[in-house]
Design a protein around this motif. Structure first.
Motif, short mmCIF file in Angstrom:
data_model
loop_
_atom_site.label_atom_id
_atom_site.label_comp_id
_atom_site.label_asym_id
_atom_site.label_seq_id
_atom_site.Cartn_x
_atom_site.Cartn_y
_atom_site.Cartn_z
N GLN A 14 22.36 5.13 -5.81
CA GLN A 14 23.32 6.03 -6.50
C GLN A 14 22.56 6.61 -7.89
OE1 GLN A 14 26.38 6.98 -5.33
NE2 GLN A 14 25.79 5.62 -3.70
N GLU A 15 21.17 6.70 -7.79
CA GLU A 15 20.30 7.09 -8.82
C GLU A 15 20.62 8.37 -9.47
OE1 GLU A 15 15.68 6.84 -10.76
OE2 GLU A 15 16.05 6.60 -8.38
N SER A 16 20.89 9.39 -8.49
CA SER A 16 21.16 10.51 -8.95
C SER A 16 22.35 10.88 -9.67
CB SER A 16 20.97 11.81 -7.72
OG SER A 16 21.77 11.49 -6.78
N ARG A 17 23.47 10.29 -8.84
CA ARG A 17 24.64 10.40 -9.52
C ARG A 17 24.62 9.78 -11.07
NH1 ARG A 17 29.06 8.34 -5.22
NH2 ARG A 17 29.72 10.40 -4.21
N LEU A 18 24.09 8.51 -11.11
CA LEU A 18 23.96 8.00 -12.36
C LEU A 18 23.33 8.58 -13.56
CD1 LEU A 18 23.55 4.15 -11.06
CD2 LEU A 18 25.75 5.26 -12.25
N ASN A 19 22.14 9.24 -12.95
CA ASN A 19 21.47 10.19 -14.06
C ASN A 19 22.19 11.18 -14.35
OD1 ASN A 19 19.27 8.57 -13.78
ND2 ASN A 19 18.21 9.56 -12.35
N GLY A 20 23.07 11.67 -13.68
CA GLY A 20 23.99 12.86 -14.20
C GLY A 20 25.12 12.26 -15.11
N ILE A 21 25.56 11.22 -14.82
CA ILE A 21 26.47 10.63 -15.73
C ILE A 21 25.70 10.20 -17.07
CG2 ILE A 21 27.71 8.41 -16.11
CD1 ILE A 21 28.40 8.43 -13.16
N VAL A 22 24.61 9.97 -17.02
CA VAL A 22 23.78 9.53 -18.36
C VAL A 22 23.53 10.68 -19.24
CG1 VAL A 22 21.37 9.02 -19.15
CG2 VAL A 22 22.54 7.46 -17.23
N GLU A 23 23.24 11.90 -18.50
CA GLU A 23 22.94 12.97 -19.28
C GLU A 23 24.45 13.51 -20.12
OE1 GLU A 23 21.29 16.23 -16.90
OE2 GLU A 23 19.79 14.72 -16.13
N ASN A 24 25.48 13.42 -19.24
CA ASN A 24 26.72 13.98 -19.73
C ASN A 24 27.36 12.96 -20.78
OD1 ASN A 24 27.13 16.12 -17.99
ND2 ASN A 24 28.00 14.88 -16.30
N LEU A 25 27.07 11.64 -20.56
CA LEU A 25 27.39 10.80 -21.74
C LEU A 25 26.62 10.88 -22.98
CD1 LEU A 25 28.22 7.38 -19.59
CD2 LEU A 25 29.93 8.88 -20.87
N HIS A 26 25.41 11.24 -22.71
CA HIS A 26 24.44 11.56 -23.82
C HIS A 26 24.96 12.42 -24.80
CE1 HIS A 26 20.82 12.14 -26.48
NE2 HIS A 26 20.16 11.10 -25.67
N LYS A 27 25.69 13.73 -24.08
CA LYS A 27 26.12 14.78 -24.85
C LYS A 27 27.35 14.32 -25.53
CE LYS A 27 24.45 18.11 -21.38
NZ LYS A 27 24.94 18.70 -20.35
N GLU A 28 27.89 13.33 -25.28
CA GLU A 28 29.00 12.82 -25.79
C GLU A 28 28.94 11.74 -26.94
OE1 GLU A 28 32.22 11.84 -23.13
OE2 GLU A 28 31.82 13.58 -21.76
N GLY A 29 27.47 11.51 -27.05
CA GLY A 29 27.00 10.43 -28.01
C GLY A 29 27.12 8.94 -27.51
N ILE A 30 27.05 8.74 -26.27
CA ILE A 30 27.02 7.46 -25.51
C ILE A 30 25.79 7.53 -24.67
CG2 ILE A 30 28.05 6.02 -23.93
CD1 ILE A 30 30.92 7.45 -24.41
N GLU A 31 25.19 6.28 -24.96
CA GLU A 31 23.90 5.91 -24.31
C GLU A 31 24.23 4.77 -23.02
OE1 GLU A 31 19.32 3.96 -24.40
OE2 GLU A 31 20.86 3.85 -26.37
N LEU A 32 24.14 5.37 -21.77
CA LEU A 32 24.32 4.44 -20.66
C LEU A 32 23.10 3.75 -20.11
CD1 LEU A 32 26.39 3.37 -18.54
CD2 LEU A 32 25.96 5.18 -17.17
#
Length: 179
Positions: A14-32
């Motif tokens: 699920q790496e591609s999905r998780l990397n997308g989530i990581v990028e979106n969360l980073h914009k919100e100030g959250i490091e996954l």
């Protein structure tokens, strides 16, 4: 920047999905920070040629995740290894290692509708075994998701939520983190 830690169990990356989530969360100030574990990596071949899931190796892999004691979410696909390992079995293994986990657990599947039926009505199992699985589910804050469509958005939303940490939960998490 706030950090969130996720362990995800799936036989398909699920790496591609998780990397997308990581990028979106980073914009919100959250490091996954996440770790994917493929249960097929813990299958061994018997002398008779049969493939068998090695529960002990899998447990070891879970406990070796550097942030295992600081986990914010645990997620598993339901249909993992045919006739050997389902998401409820993974949750049972996780429960042996972290019996008082007070945060979100996600069980997902393309056929999520059949998950509860499978948990309740497995063939050749006793009533006691069914009750035991229901108690396991009741122990955790379980979210069921369909692994298609808006899966990434829903998972991101759960990760982004502020963790519900009472003083009791903080104390128990910190005590469990001590070797």
């Amino acid at each position: 920047m706030a950090q969130r830690h996720l362990i995800l169990i799936d036989e398909q990356s699920q790496e591609s999905r998780l990397n997308g989530i990581v990028e979106n969360l980073h914009k919100e100030g959250i490091e996954l920070i996440y770790k994917e574990i493929n249960p097929n990596d813990y299958v061994t071949r018997q002398e008779d040629g049969d493939l068998v899931f090695d529960k002990e190796l899998f447990k070891q892999a879970l406990t070796e995740v550097p942030f295992f004691h600081y986990l914010d979410m645990f997620a598993t696909d339901y249909n993992l290894i045919d006739n050997q390992l389902k998401g409820i079995d993974v949750l049972s293994i996780f429960g042996e290692l972290k019996p008082s986990f007070g945060k979100k657990v996600v069980i997902y599947s393309a056929h999520i509708e059949s998950v509860i039926q499978d948990i309740l009505m497995r063939e050749n199992e006793s009533f006691e075994e069914q009750v035991s699985r229901l108690k396991l589910l009741a122990r955790y804050d379980v979210e069921y998701m369909k692994s298609e469509g808006e899966f990434g958005t829903k998972l991101k939303g759960l990760i982004a939520k502020e963790p519900n940490m009472s003083i009791d939960n903080q104390l128990s998490e910190n005590l469990l983190a001590i070797d």
